[in-house]
Design a protein around this motif. Structure first.
Motif, PDB file in Angstrom:
ATOM      1  N   SER A  99       0.734   0.080   0.294  1.00 42.65           N
ATOM      2  CA  SER A  99       0.927   0.067  -1.153  1.00 42.65           C
ATOM      3  C   SER A  99      -0.436  -0.138  -1.819  1.00 42.65           C
ATOM      4  O   SER A  99      -1.419  -0.505  -1.171  1.00 42.65           O
ATOM      5  N   GLU A 100      -0.511   0.059  -3.105  1.00 43.85           N
ATOM      6  CA  GLU A 100      -1.771  -0.123  -3.844  1.00 43.85           C
ATOM      7  C   GLU A 100      -2.276  -1.556  -3.714  1.00 43.85           C
ATOM      8  O   GLU A 100      -3.457  -1.805  -3.578  1.00 43.85           O
ATOM      9  N   GLU A 104      -1.698  -3.665  -1.195  1.00 44.31           N
ATOM     10  CA  GLU A 104      -2.196  -3.848   0.162  1.00 44.31           C
ATOM     11  C   GLU A 104      -3.544  -3.152   0.363  1.00 44.31           C
ATOM     12  O   GLU A 104      -4.440  -3.686   1.014  1.00 44.31           O
ATOM     13  N   SER A 144      -4.731   3.556   5.635  1.00 40.76           N
ATOM     14  CA  SER A 144      -3.468   4.177   5.217  1.00 40.76           C
ATOM     15  C   SER A 144      -3.253   5.522   5.884  1.00 40.76           C
ATOM     16  O   SER A 144      -2.171   6.074   5.820  1.00 40.76           O
TER      17      SER A 144
END
Length: 193
Positions: free
Chosen positions: A8-9, A11, A38
């Motif tokens: 996620s952004e 993370e 990612s």
């Protein structure tokens, strides 16, 4: 086979902050670009079993650190030995030189002791006698008495003196007892050694 979920952004921001906080061991080298966490790498089914058992770590191959030359340490002190001390006390082993530190201040005594030991070593002396005195002193204060008696053994343990001496012990009563020290000197190194 399990699929990795994308970060996620939040993370990704946390991971980026963590990576930026790491400093390289060798500050002269720039850190190489690490792949974004990612983006999952393609793994075959055979590699997936062994890869899932251990975490993935980006490996940076570096040269092994250069070996530094070992630091010169002062040789350890050794006692004179019972027989040698006995021979010196009985007069069968000669005392090659004597230094009396009575009346010296600590600063002058330290300098004179170092000068004396260097000179005695250069002259080939093996055993010397250093008289510190027992420190009867003027005052009744026990901790003020015998400053040189306390300090000289500490000085002889310093690296600057340990390169000159093998060891030291309290002298026999006939040579001053607790107010004097037998000091065994190292042999002087020749310039060719």
């Amino acid at each position: 086979m399990s699929r990795r979920r994308p970060l996620s952004e939040e993370e990704r921001a946390l991971w980026t902050g963590f990576v930026r906080s790491i400093r390289p061991l060798d500050p002269s080298r720039e850190p190489s670009e690490l792949p974004e966490p990612s983006q999952p790498a393609k793994v075959s089914a055979k590699d997936d079993k062994s890869a899932s058992a251990r975490p993935r770590v980006a490996v940076r191959h570096e040269r092994p650190p250069e070996k530094k030359p070992p630091e010169k340490t002062a040789p350890p002190l050794a006692p004179l030995g019972r027989r040698l001390k006995q021979r010196v006390a009985r007069g069968r082993e000669a005392i090659d030189a004597r230094l009396d530190l009575h009346g010296f201040t600590q600063v002058h005594a330290h300098a004179e002791l170092l000068r004396f030991l260097r000179r005695a070593q250069a002259d080939g002396a093996r055993i010397v006698l250093v008289v510190t005195g027992k420190g009867a002193g003027k005052g009744g204060d026990a901790h003020e008495r015998g400053v040189l008696k306390r300090q000289v053994p500490l000085w002889l343990s310093l690296p600057e003196f340990r390169s000159l001496i093998v060891g030291f012990e309290d002298a026999h009563a006939g040579h001053g007892g607790a107010g004097a020290l037998y000091v065994r000197l190292r042999r002087a190194r020749r310039s060719g050694d």
